[in-house]
Design an enzyme around this catalytic site. Sequence first.
Site, short mmCIF file in Angstrom:
data_model
loop_
_atom_site.label_atom_id
_atom_site.label_comp_id
_atom_site.label_asym_id
_atom_site.label_seq_id
_atom_site.Cartn_x
_atom_site.Cartn_y
_atom_site.Cartn_z
N LYS A 71 0.88 -1.23 0.01
CA LYS A 71 -0.10 0.10 -0.06
C LYS A 71 0.82 1.08 -0.02
CE LYS A 71 -4.08 1.90 2.68
NZ LYS A 71 -4.75 1.63 3.87
N SER A 108 -9.79 -0.57 7.18
CA SER A 108 -9.32 -0.60 5.87
C SER A 108 -8.67 -1.76 5.12
CB SER A 108 -8.19 0.62 5.62
OG SER A 108 -9.05 1.89 5.67
N SER A 141 -9.69 1.58 3.09
CA SER A 141 -8.89 2.58 1.99
C SER A 141 -7.70 1.82 1.37
CB SER A 141 -8.20 3.68 2.92
OG SER A 141 -7.16 2.99 3.88
N1 GLN Z 1 -12.89 4.00 6.73
C1 GLN Z 1 -12.14 4.44 7.93
C2 GLN Z 1 -11.66 5.66 7.74
O1 GLN Z 1 -12.13 6.35 6.88
C3 GLN Z 1 -11.11 3.40 7.98
C4 GLN Z 1 -9.79 3.85 7.55
C5 GLN Z 1 -8.66 2.89 7.59
O2 GLN Z 1 -8.64 1.98 8.16
N2 GLN Z 1 -7.47 3.41 7.33
O3 GLN Z 1 -11.21 6.52 8.76
#
Ligand code: GLN
Length: 448
Positions: A75, A174, A150
């Site tokens: 990532k 994410s 994400s």
């Molecule tokens: N959807 C969550 C957020 O937007 C999770 C993000 C993540 O785990 N990086 O904060």
Amino acid sequence: MTDFSVFSALKLGEMIRNGEATSPEITEYFLNKEDNLNAFITKNENAVSEAKAVQKRIESGELTSPLAGVPVAVKDNICTRGIKTTCASKMLENFIPPYDATAVERLKKAGLIILGKTNMDEFAMGSTGESSYYGAVLNPLDNKKVSGGSSGGSASAVAGGLAPLALGSDTGGSVRLPAAYCGIYGLKPTYGAVSRRGLIAYASSLDTVGVMAECPSDAAELFNVISGRDEKDGTSVDSEKVDMNKRFSFKSLRIAALEGADASVFNALGADIETVRLSLIDYAAPAYYIIACAEASSNLARYDGIRFGYRSESAETLDELYVKSRSEAFGPEVKKRIMLGNFVLSSGYFEEYYLKALKVRNMLLSEVDALLEKYAFILAPVSVGGAPFLGESLADPLKMYKSDMYNVIANLTGLPAVSFPCGVQLIGKALSEEELLRAALEVNNNGI
Ligand code: GLN
């Protein structure tokens, strides 16, 4: 040419060791595969030459990891020395880290080949993979749907046959959300089980580096490569290596299922399922967003246009330099969260929001701990509903934030969780990665 995407990562490792295929050959195959999902931001141009060097070390018996020679996608918020690491933001569009994250150091040490850097929501803020400066990631199962976020690029790359394995990060779901939307497995480790050094911070008390794979055995081996105490991350802990050779039995195993979680798979395997209600469930997402945004507003304050990252060209004063650099380079979702974070930390609101969220976090931990005294696992949905269509979610952010309510439980409590392709997850006790992954393998072996 052999279609290497049909094999598991462990099988590819075995083929390399047996001389049925070589690491450069496999790496070249994945590197040259057309990325029609917008899964990658940057490909590693040196991957094949790195694979050649690794191949020699495998042949000489120096590298013995079952995954030696296997390519892996990373990532784009995990630092890779000499390869751009952008966080899918204009802010870090040209950032080339001078060092590898500890997780990446460990991948290289075991002989895995970095294939490239995957697309994501900007600074890991989002649930759909759409808030990227580089455009939305597509879901390989249905190109009109989001990949989830994400770590959308990592999920799409693995599910779409563009990489055998991937690293993601999980701050509030994410890894698990995109894994489930794309039909693969995702592991969010115990907080600290994998070093965060070199993971570009979003919300430090919640951030974890996680793994994504087509099968639980691949995920376990990748976790084994990157996990364990790191002197350079004071919050990291030592963990036992996961042993997938022992069988797991669901017979009479007590599992607490949260309302809305489909337990049929586990029922069929003989588990004893009881439906429970977490009294704090409705407060989990609000507490998470308050804490995550508060920490993000502090972590992202470092992007000031001076030390690193984007610098506005039209600023004439120091203040203008800060304001213009940040205004021009952060996208709307990131700006919104920085503002929300500053708001909940500001005097007068600190007690009302931030402190209250910390209290909810503590109470949730007690409630979840008490459940895990009685039950082996907690079963929860990964999201509220399936993968939305592209363009549907950003217009209704509250709905999107709310859909993280189950995922954030593992982050707020620091506990490990594994998500299944069918859209449920198991949450376990601290450092129970082995049980979780063996449970996942048992489900997978039964073809469910
Ligand atoms: N959807 C969550 C957020 O937007 C999770 C993000 C993540 O785990 N990086 O904060």
